[in-house]
Design an enzyme around this catalytic site. Structure first.
Site, short mmCIF file in Angstrom:
data_model
loop_
_atom_site.label_atom_id
_atom_site.label_comp_id
_atom_site.label_asym_id
_atom_site.label_seq_id
_atom_site.Cartn_x
_atom_site.Cartn_y
_atom_site.Cartn_z
N GLY A 1 0.97 -1.31 0.02
CA GLY A 1 -0.06 0.06 -0.12
C GLY A 1 0.87 1.19 -0.04
O GLY A 1 0.44 2.22 0.40
N ASN B 1 17.40 2.53 5.61
CA ASN B 1 17.58 0.95 6.02
C ASN B 1 18.30 -0.07 5.11
O ASN B 1 18.81 -1.09 5.76
CB ASN B 1 15.98 0.44 5.73
CG ASN B 1 16.10 -1.21 5.94
OD1 ASN B 1 16.08 -1.76 6.90
ND2 ASN B 1 15.60 -1.66 4.75
N SER C 1 23.30 -1.91 14.36
CA SER C 1 23.27 -3.48 14.71
C SER C 1 23.89 -3.67 16.10
O SER C 1 24.76 -2.85 16.49
CB SER C 1 23.84 -4.20 13.74
OG SER C 1 24.08 -5.60 14.21
N TYR D 1 31.24 -5.80 8.72
CA TYR D 1 30.00 -5.54 9.26
C TYR D 1 29.89 -4.66 10.22
O TYR D 1 29.07 -3.72 10.42
CB TYR D 1 29.18 -6.93 9.13
CG TYR D 1 27.61 -6.61 9.40
CD1 TYR D 1 26.84 -5.92 8.22
CD2 TYR D 1 26.94 -6.90 10.39
CE1 TYR D 1 25.50 -5.90 8.40
CE2 TYR D 1 25.43 -6.63 10.68
CZ TYR D 1 24.87 -6.20 9.76
OH TYR D 1 23.43 -5.79 9.90
N ALA E 1 32.13 -3.20 11.82
CA ALA E 1 32.61 -1.85 12.01
C ALA E 1 31.78 -0.68 11.11
O ALA E 1 31.61 0.22 11.62
CB ALA E 1 34.08 -1.96 11.30
N LYS F 1 28.58 -1.03 10.84
CA LYS F 1 27.36 -0.77 11.65
C LYS F 1 27.84 0.26 12.94
O LYS F 1 26.73 1.17 13.35
CB LYS F 1 26.54 -1.91 12.13
CG LYS F 1 26.09 -2.78 11.03
CD LYS F 1 24.77 -1.67 10.57
CE LYS F 1 24.21 -2.49 9.21
NZ LYS F 1 23.23 -1.69 8.56
P1 NAD Z 1 17.52 -7.85 4.05
O1 NAD Z 1 18.78 -8.75 3.28
O2 NAD Z 1 16.29 -8.95 3.84
O3 NAD Z 1 17.03 -6.56 3.27
C1 NAD Z 1 17.98 -5.59 2.91
C2 NAD Z 1 17.41 -4.66 1.93
O4 NAD Z 1 18.70 -3.58 1.61
C3 NAD Z 1 17.09 -5.36 0.72
O5 NAD Z 1 15.82 -4.69 0.37
C4 NAD Z 1 18.06 -4.95 -0.32
O6 NAD Z 1 17.97 -5.13 -1.48
C5 NAD Z 1 18.68 -3.73 0.15
N1 NAD Z 1 19.85 -3.15 -0.16
C6 NAD Z 1 21.20 -3.81 -0.26
N2 NAD Z 1 21.90 -3.17 -0.68
C7 NAD Z 1 21.53 -2.01 -1.49
C8 NAD Z 1 22.04 -1.18 -1.98
N3 NAD Z 1 23.14 -0.82 -2.70
N4 NAD Z 1 21.08 -0.11 -2.70
C9 NAD Z 1 19.74 -0.08 -2.16
N5 NAD Z 1 19.23 -1.19 -1.45
C10 NAD Z 1 20.05 -2.06 -1.08
O7 NAD Z 1 18.11 -7.45 5.41
P2 NAD Z 1 17.24 -7.07 6.91
O8 NAD Z 1 17.53 -7.99 7.85
O9 NAD Z 1 15.80 -6.43 6.49
O10 NAD Z 1 17.94 -5.66 7.05
C11 NAD Z 1 17.75 -4.27 6.82
C12 NAD Z 1 18.73 -3.42 7.84
O11 NAD Z 1 18.82 -3.86 9.13
C13 NAD Z 1 20.04 -3.62 7.15
O12 NAD Z 1 20.58 -2.52 7.11
C14 NAD Z 1 20.78 -4.63 8.06
O13 NAD Z 1 22.21 -4.45 8.23
C15 NAD Z 1 20.17 -4.29 9.47
N6 NAD Z 1 20.16 -5.27 10.46
C16 NAD Z 1 19.41 -6.38 10.19
C17 NAD Z 1 19.64 -7.42 11.29
C18 NAD Z 1 19.02 -8.69 11.24
O14 NAD Z 1 19.20 -9.47 11.92
N7 NAD Z 1 18.39 -9.01 10.21
C19 NAD Z 1 20.48 -7.25 12.55
C20 NAD Z 1 20.97 -5.73 12.67
C21 NAD Z 1 20.79 -4.82 11.76
#
Ligand code: NAD
Length: 243
Positions: free
Chosen positions: A51, A86, A138, A151, A153, A155
Site C-alpha cells: 500500500g 535501511n 546493529s 559488517y 565496523a 554498523k
Molecule cells: P534484507 O537483506 O532482507 O534487506 C536488505 C534490503 O537492503 C534489501 O531490500 C536489499 O535489496 C537492500 N539493499 C542492499 N544493498 C542495497 C543498495 N546498494 N541499494 C539499495 N538497496 C540495497 O535485510 P534485513 O534483515 O531486512 O536488514 C535491513 C537492515 O537492518 C540492514 O541495514 C541490516 O544490516 C540491518 N540489520 C539487520 C539485522 C537482522 O538480524 N536481520 C540485525 C541488525 C541490523
C-alpha cells in the site's frame, strides 16, 4: 499506534525484511510512503503489496542518484517528513578470509549509502525545519562479533552517523536516531545454521530471535511525535541480548 496521517516517508531497501515491515508499519499509521529497492520491478511489486505510494529503483551507493531521488520525492509530495535509511548488506568472514570486494561493498553500502541518504534527507527537510530520520545500526556495532569485523565496523559507523547528524541537525528541527537490532529473522540472517539460531535464541533473555515487525514498530515510534524529544539515540531491539 502513533498517528502519521499527512506525513510523507521514504524507506530505502524497502522491498523485503525490516524495510518492507517498516513500510507496512508506516502505511498502517496513515503515512504516504515511497519505498526504494535496487530492482525496479521488485520495488513496484513491494509497493503495491504494502500500500505504498510508489516503489522506485535506487542503489544507495550512488550519491547522485540518492540526492536526485530524495529531491524528486520531496518535490512531488511537497515535503519529506520521515526517512528510514535501511538498505544494508552483510558478508561474514573470519579476518584472514575477508575479501577486498566485500570490504568495499559493505562500506559503500552500509556507511556511505547511509551517509548519502541522511545527507539528502537533511537537505530536503531543512526547508521546513522539521523531520525525523532513522538509520539501521546493529547490536554487533556496539559489541563486535567474531567473523563479522567488516559488517560490525560498518554498523558502528552507522550508529555514529546518527549521533553526529543529530548534533548538527537538532537546531533545524530534524531528529536523527538509530535502531540496533539483535538477530532478526529475515533474508539477511537466513544463512545462519539452525544451531547458530538456537544458540542466539538461548543467549537472548526473551528466549527467541526477533521479527522484522518488532524492529518496524520501534522505527515507527522514533519517527513519530511520540518521540519528539528523542534524538541522537541508538535503540537496541534485541530481546535483551548482550554479545
Ligand atoms: P534484507 O537483506 O532482507 O534487506 C536488505 C534490503 O537492503 C534489501 O531490500 C536489499 O535489496 C537492500 N539493499 C542492499 N544493498 C542495497 C543498495 N546498494 N541499494 C539499495 N538497496 C540495497 O535485510 P534485513 O534483515 O531486512 O536488514 C535491513 C537492515 O537492518 C540492514 O541495514 C541490516 O544490516 C540491518 N540489520 C539487520 C539485522 C537482522 O538480524 N536481520 C540485525 C541488525 C541490523
Amino acid at each position: 499506534m502513533p498517528d502519521l496521517t499527512g506525513r510523507v516517508a521514504l524507506v530505502t531497501g524497502g522491498t523485503r525484511g525490516i524495510g518492507l515491515a517498516t513500510v507496512r508499519a508506516l502505511v498502517a499509521a496513515g503515512a504516504t510512503v515511497v519505498l526504494t529497492g535496487r530492482d525496479e520491478s521488485r520495488a513496484k511489486e513491494a509497493a503495491a503489496s504494502a500500500g505504498a505510494a510508489a516503489g522506485l529503483a535506487l542503489d544507495v551507493t550512488d550519491a547522485k542518484a540518492v540526492s536526485s531521488l530524495v529531491r524528486s520525492v520531496a518535490k512531488e509530495h511537497g515535503k519529506l517528513d520521515i526517512v528510514v535509511a535501511n538498505a544494508g548488506i552483510m558478508e561474514d568472514a573470519l579476518l584472514g578470509m575477508i575479501r577486498e570486494e566485500a570490504v568495499d561493498a559493505t562500506l559503500s553500502t552500509n556507511v556511505a549509502g547511509t551517509l548519502h541518504t541522511v545527507q539528502a534527507a537533511a537537505r530536503a527537510m531543512m526547508r521546513k525545519k522539521t523531520g525525523a530520520i532513522v538509520v539501521l545500526a546493529s547490536i554487533v556495532g556496539e559489541y563486535g562479533s567474531a567473523g563479522q569485523t567488516v559488517y560490525a565496523a560498518s554498523k558502528a559507523a552507522v550508529a555514529n552517523i546518527a549521533k553526529s547528524a543529530a548534533k548538527e541537525l537538532g537546531r533545524s528541527g530534524i531528529r536523527v536516531n538509530a535502531v540496533a537490532p539483535g538477530v532478526i529473522e529475515t533474508d539477511l540472517t537466513a544463512g545462519l545454521s539452525e544451531e547458530a539460531k538456537a544458540e542466539n535464541a538461548a543467549k537472548t533473555p526473551l528466549g527467541r530471535l526477533g521479527r522484522a515487525e518488532e524492529v518496524a514498530n520501534a522505527i515507527r515510534f522514533l519517527v513519530s511525535d511520540e518521540a519528539s524529544f528523542v534524538t541522537g539515540q541508538v535503540l537496541g531491539i534485541d530481546g535483551g541480548l548482550v554479545l
